[in-house]
Design an enzyme around this catalytic site. Sequence first.
Site, short mmCIF file in Angstrom:
data_model
loop_
_atom_site.label_atom_id
_atom_site.label_comp_id
_atom_site.label_asym_id
_atom_site.label_seq_id
_atom_site.Cartn_x
_atom_site.Cartn_y
_atom_site.Cartn_z
NE ARG A 225 83.29 43.25 74.43
CZ ARG A 225 84.25 44.02 73.92
NH1 ARG A 225 84.64 45.12 74.54
NH2 ARG A 225 84.82 43.71 72.77
CG HIS A 273 83.06 50.64 74.29
ND1 HIS A 273 82.28 49.51 74.23
CD2 HIS A 273 84.33 50.21 74.08
CE1 HIS A 273 83.05 48.45 73.99
NE2 HIS A 273 84.30 48.86 73.91
C1 GLV Z 1 86.85 47.18 72.09
O1 GLV Z 1 86.12 47.06 73.03
C2 GLV Z 1 87.47 46.06 71.41
O2 GLV Z 1 87.17 44.90 71.76
O3 GLV Z 1 88.28 46.29 70.51
#
Ligand code: GLV
Length: 310
Positions: A225, A273
């Site tokens: 994160r 991401h």
């Molecule tokens: C992606 O970052 C998730 O938490 O699934």
Amino acid sequence: MDILLCGSFDDNERDAWLAELQRALPQARWHMSATAENAGLITAAVVANPPAGLLQGLPNLRLIQSLWAGVDRLLSDPSLPDVPVARMVDPTMSAAMAETALWATLSLHRGFYDYARQQHACDWRQLPQRRADEIQVTLLGMGQMGRTCAQRLVTQGYRVTGWKLRSGAAEGVALEHGMDALWPLLACSDIVINLLPLTPQTGDLLDRRFFEALRPGAGLVNLARGGHLVEADLLQALECGQVGHAVLDVFRSEPLPAEHPFWKHPQVTVLPHIAAATDMRGAARIVAVNLQALRDGESLHDLVERSRGY
Ligand code: GLV
């Protein structure tokens, strides 16, 4: 069974989820929003980072099933109903994460980011080559994803140590725990991969003190994160050579703003991401198993311990 499906996805994504979930659980009635008419019927909510407050006012809600592995945003909603929360634990996602971790580790170890910089400068230069067993990789976070990544890297010949806040065990991988063990581990790490859950204890962990403790020139890979990383401290650590290169998949602000210095930084690789996207088919089957267990009064899987934060 009446189930609410909601989240921060767009209509196409929501429709794709709905189709997979209907296939996995054909008897259920799915609702895309809670209204005065259906609120009392809904017994479970399947959610993908829903806006805060959206799960209030459902008097018969008995389970919140996340489609995301990380539930930090969900748990930060002060109005989240006090019912069990399950997070997504999917071997397909862990396998994808292990591929990303392996790619980043190989690229850092073999100098492929250095060669990319050299190509920009038309610089033909061969760098020293090290063996995988000379490279110490430290994995922060040893949940299912961390363990899968660690085992993949061990198979590839790397020296791997897992680290977590609390004690635990991991098959075939050396494991350390607690803050006192972190600093000496960082001092001998060539590559650090972060897969920790984001909690009040782990937020801002990757800060100036952390970078100063690293072996100089180490590679950093953040796949967890953005809230783990103090971005200004990383920029400074890159500047002074304490960190050699950073591979970043997650950011404090996503999408990463166009003016952010990471975009054009020669020692930063930016990913949007994507280290491990949820696989809809597998995830829908996992959701169906938990919802059937709820219906049949059986024990639920992958429940979050709220006090722990994951
Ligand atoms: C992606 O970052 C998730 O938490 O699934």
